[in-house]
Scaffold this motif. Structure first.
Motif, mmCIF file in Angstrom:
data_model
loop_
_atom_site.group_PDB
_atom_site.id
_atom_site.type_symbol
_atom_site.label_atom_id
_atom_site.label_comp_id
_atom_site.label_asym_id
_atom_site.label_seq_id
_atom_site.Cartn_x
_atom_site.Cartn_y
_atom_site.Cartn_z
ATOM 1 N N SER A 113 33.550 -22.834 52.131
ATOM 2 C CA SER A 113 33.017 -24.747 52.363
ATOM 3 C C SER A 113 34.115 -25.125 52.143
ATOM 4 O O SER A 113 33.774 -26.640 52.661
ATOM 5 C CB SER A 113 32.473 -24.332 50.247
ATOM 6 O OG SER A 113 31.414 -23.878 50.099
ATOM 7 N N ALA A 114 34.850 -24.827 51.238
ATOM 8 C CA ALA A 114 36.185 -25.926 51.888
ATOM 9 C C ALA A 114 36.986 -26.853 53.302
ATOM 10 O O ALA A 114 36.798 -27.820 53.667
ATOM 11 C CB ALA A 114 37.636 -25.899 50.849
ATOM 12 N N GLU A 115 36.770 -25.108 53.781
ATOM 13 C CA GLU A 115 37.448 -25.067 54.929
ATOM 14 C C GLU A 115 36.063 -26.318 56.097
ATOM 15 O O GLU A 115 36.215 -26.963 56.776
ATOM 16 C CB GLU A 115 37.085 -23.874 55.845
ATOM 17 C CG GLU A 115 38.130 -24.277 56.947
ATOM 18 C CD GLU A 115 38.027 -22.754 57.603
ATOM 19 O OE1 GLU A 115 39.055 -22.320 58.604
ATOM 20 O OE2 GLU A 115 38.113 -20.853 56.766
ATOM 21 N N ARG A 116 34.839 -25.789 55.656
ATOM 22 C CA ARG A 116 33.687 -26.346 56.336
ATOM 23 C C ARG A 116 33.935 -28.383 55.911
ATOM 24 O O ARG A 116 33.819 -28.839 56.681
ATOM 25 C CB ARG A 116 32.248 -26.353 55.782
ATOM 26 C CG ARG A 116 31.853 -24.450 56.867
ATOM 27 C CD ARG A 116 30.821 -24.120 56.905
ATOM 28 N NE ARG A 116 29.860 -24.138 55.133
ATOM 29 C CZ ARG A 116 30.100 -22.680 54.808
ATOM 30 N NH1 ARG A 116 30.284 -22.092 55.054
ATOM 31 N NH2 ARG A 116 29.868 -22.334 53.098
ATOM 32 N N VAL A 155 41.120 -25.977 44.923
ATOM 33 C CA VAL A 155 40.228 -24.982 44.604
ATOM 34 C C VAL A 155 39.222 -25.658 43.029
ATOM 35 O O VAL A 155 38.427 -24.820 42.476
ATOM 36 C CB VAL A 155 41.627 -23.727 44.069
ATOM 37 C CG1 VAL A 155 40.080 -22.335 43.165
ATOM 38 C CG2 VAL A 155 42.010 -22.718 44.727
ATOM 39 N N GLN A 156 40.721 -25.654 42.668
ATOM 40 C CA GLN A 156 39.847 -26.715 40.931
ATOM 41 C C GLN A 156 38.708 -27.476 41.040
ATOM 42 O O GLN A 156 37.895 -27.777 40.707
ATOM 43 C CB GLN A 156 40.655 -27.464 39.839
ATOM 44 C CG GLN A 156 42.443 -26.236 39.762
ATOM 45 C CD GLN A 156 42.718 -25.575 40.473
ATOM 46 O OE1 GLN A 156 42.975 -26.298 41.460
ATOM 47 N NE2 GLN A 156 43.318 -24.929 40.346
ATOM 48 N N GLU A 157 38.837 -28.180 42.756
ATOM 49 C CA GLU A 157 37.965 -29.324 42.868
ATOM 50 C C GLU A 157 37.212 -28.339 43.338
ATOM 51 O O GLU A 157 35.328 -29.186 42.888
ATOM 52 C CB GLU A 157 38.291 -30.832 44.320
ATOM 53 C CG GLU A 157 39.775 -31.467 43.309
ATOM 54 C CD GLU A 157 40.168 -31.938 44.859
ATOM 55 O OE1 GLU A 157 41.634 -32.813 44.159
ATOM 56 O OE2 GLU A 157 40.360 -30.993 45.532
ATOM 57 N N GLU A 158 37.122 -27.553 44.395
ATOM 58 C CA GLU A 158 35.677 -26.968 44.573
ATOM 59 C C GLU A 158 35.032 -26.325 43.298
ATOM 60 O O GLU A 158 33.804 -26.334 43.465
ATOM 61 C CB GLU A 158 36.578 -25.506 45.572
ATOM 62 C CG GLU A 158 36.819 -25.758 47.069
ATOM 63 C CD GLU A 158 37.296 -24.385 47.927
ATOM 64 O OE1 GLU A 158 36.562 -23.747 47.769
ATOM 65 O OE2 GLU A 158 38.488 -24.419 47.659
ATOM 66 N N ALA A 159 36.019 -25.592 42.373
ATOM 67 C CA ALA A 159 34.208 -25.162 40.993
ATOM 68 C C ALA A 159 33.901 -26.086 40.072
ATOM 69 O O ALA A 159 33.240 -25.803 40.166
ATOM 70 C CB ALA A 159 35.989 -24.263 40.541
ATOM 71 N N TRP A 202 43.299 -16.254 41.421
ATOM 72 C CA TRP A 202 41.742 -15.666 40.585
ATOM 73 C C TRP A 202 41.944 -16.418 38.979
ATOM 74 O O TRP A 202 40.284 -15.988 38.969
ATOM 75 C CB TRP A 202 42.322 -14.424 40.610
ATOM 76 C CG TRP A 202 42.685 -13.322 41.621
ATOM 77 C CD1 TRP A 202 43.590 -13.017 42.672
ATOM 78 C CD2 TRP A 202 41.613 -13.283 42.251
ATOM 79 N NE1 TRP A 202 43.526 -12.165 43.444
ATOM 80 C CE2 TRP A 202 41.639 -12.574 43.765
ATOM 81 C CE3 TRP A 202 40.255 -12.983 42.013
ATOM 82 C CZ2 TRP A 202 41.002 -11.615 44.508
ATOM 83 C CZ3 TRP A 202 38.960 -11.969 43.516
ATOM 84 C CH2 TRP A 202 39.959 -11.961 44.031
ATOM 85 N N ASP A 203 42.491 -16.748 38.767
ATOM 86 C CA ASP A 203 42.654 -17.305 37.090
ATOM 87 C C ASP A 203 42.000 -18.835 37.590
ATOM 88 O O ASP A 203 40.673 -19.422 36.514
ATOM 89 C CB ASP A 203 43.359 -17.994 36.201
ATOM 90 C CG ASP A 203 44.721 -16.867 35.945
ATOM 91 O OD1 ASP A 203 44.387 -15.830 35.638
ATOM 92 O OD2 ASP A 203 45.933 -17.036 35.602
#
Length: 294
Positions: free
Chosen positions: A170-173, A53-57, A113-114
């Motif tokens: 987005s990560a899934e795609r 999640v951090q990489e995506e963010a 969530w954080d």
């Protein structure tokens, strides 16, 4: 000696397929698929994700800053305040909606969530559009406000976009595209002994198969899943989920004659969307009653 020379100068027979390359790719694809599976938040669907999640963010924040730097962002007046309030209400109910839906399937909430730093901007543009980038960066274009027409319909739109981020589409795609690209590379090596015209024909068929058989159906599934979760978020935030039906009727009128056939589109058709939302409406109304007492 002449016999040896004549044999060595004989052209290599072309047209074969290196099946061992296909086999190796199949084994790698199976390993990659099963080792990167996780359960989607809200729905419990199995999804393929190989990033954090951090990489995506971080990617979402970079893209968001670039978009805002090239846009006219509105900060004063009723419309920016309206968009901000809707976003805050949708985000506020998110953890409770996730917990409610997870409990219904005997699962535990899974969203970090954080890791989401929510921000919303209203952009002056004729585009009838909105988006939410990974990490919680939301943008609404003014062109969609007249089509929405009211807070509940706008909440359905924004809930849909927020759902994309929470469901990590987005990560899934990106993971799906990685597999498709590796498959194309493997196919290119496997058929490299074919003549040029055969290679082009095979790659064209494979490209069309990947596009219409894998990527576009996955994208439409993502849209339907975001419709579902977005509707539940809007209902839990005490907006009227029934306004989503009228919204998509107006969206269909606004894009009349411009939308491609559904099988060629990244999005379901308007009629498919409306039928899906109608099936979900009893659940959405139950959630609204549970959260809002109405």
């Amino acid at each position: 000696m002449n016999t040896l020379n004549s044999r060595s100068s004989t052209p290599r027979r072309r047209g074969g397929v290196r099946w061992w390359v296909i086999l190796l790719f199949g084994l790698y694809a199976a390993w990659y698929w099963f080792s990167n599976q996780q359960e989607a938040a809200f729905t419990g669907r199995a999804q393929l994700i190989d990033s954090s999640v951090q990489e995506e963010a971080a990617l979402g924040l970079q893209a968001y800053r670039e978009i805002l730097s090239q846009s006219r962002v509105l900060t004063q007046g009723q419309a920016p305040a309206q968009v901000k309030q809707i976003a805050e209400r949708l985000v506020a109910v998110g953890p409770r909606v996730e917990a409610t839906l997870a409990a219904a399937r005997n699962a535990k909430p899974s969203i970090a969530w954080d890791a989401y730093d929510w921000q919303v901007s209203l952009i002056q543009s004729e585009q009838a559009n909105a988006f939410c980038l990974p990490g919680g960066k939301i943008a609404v274009y003014t062109g969609i406000l007249p089509i929405a027409g009211n807070d509940s319909a706008l909440a359905a739109i924004m809930g849909h976009e927020i759902a994309h981020a929470l469901l990590r589409h987005s990560a899934e795609r990106m993971a799906q595209n990685k597999l498709v690209n590796l498959g194309s590379m493997a196919a290119g090596v496997a058929i490299s002994d074919m003549d040029t015209q055969q290679q082009k024909a095979v790659m064209a068929v494979m490209g069309a198969g990947a596009q219409y058989g894998v990527l576009l159906p996955f994208s439409r599934d993502h849209e339907s899943e975001a419709d579902e979760v977005g509707l539940m978020l809007a209902a839990a935030a005490c907006y009227d989920p029934r306004e989503a039906i009228g919204l998509w009727e107006r969206m269909g009128q606004a894009s009349a004659g411009q939308a491609p056939p559904e099988f060629m589109s990244t999005h379901p058709s308007g009629s498919t969307r409306i039928a899906h939302l109608e099936r979900l409406m009893p659940q959405a109304l139950e959630i609204r009653a549970a959260f809002c007492g109405k």
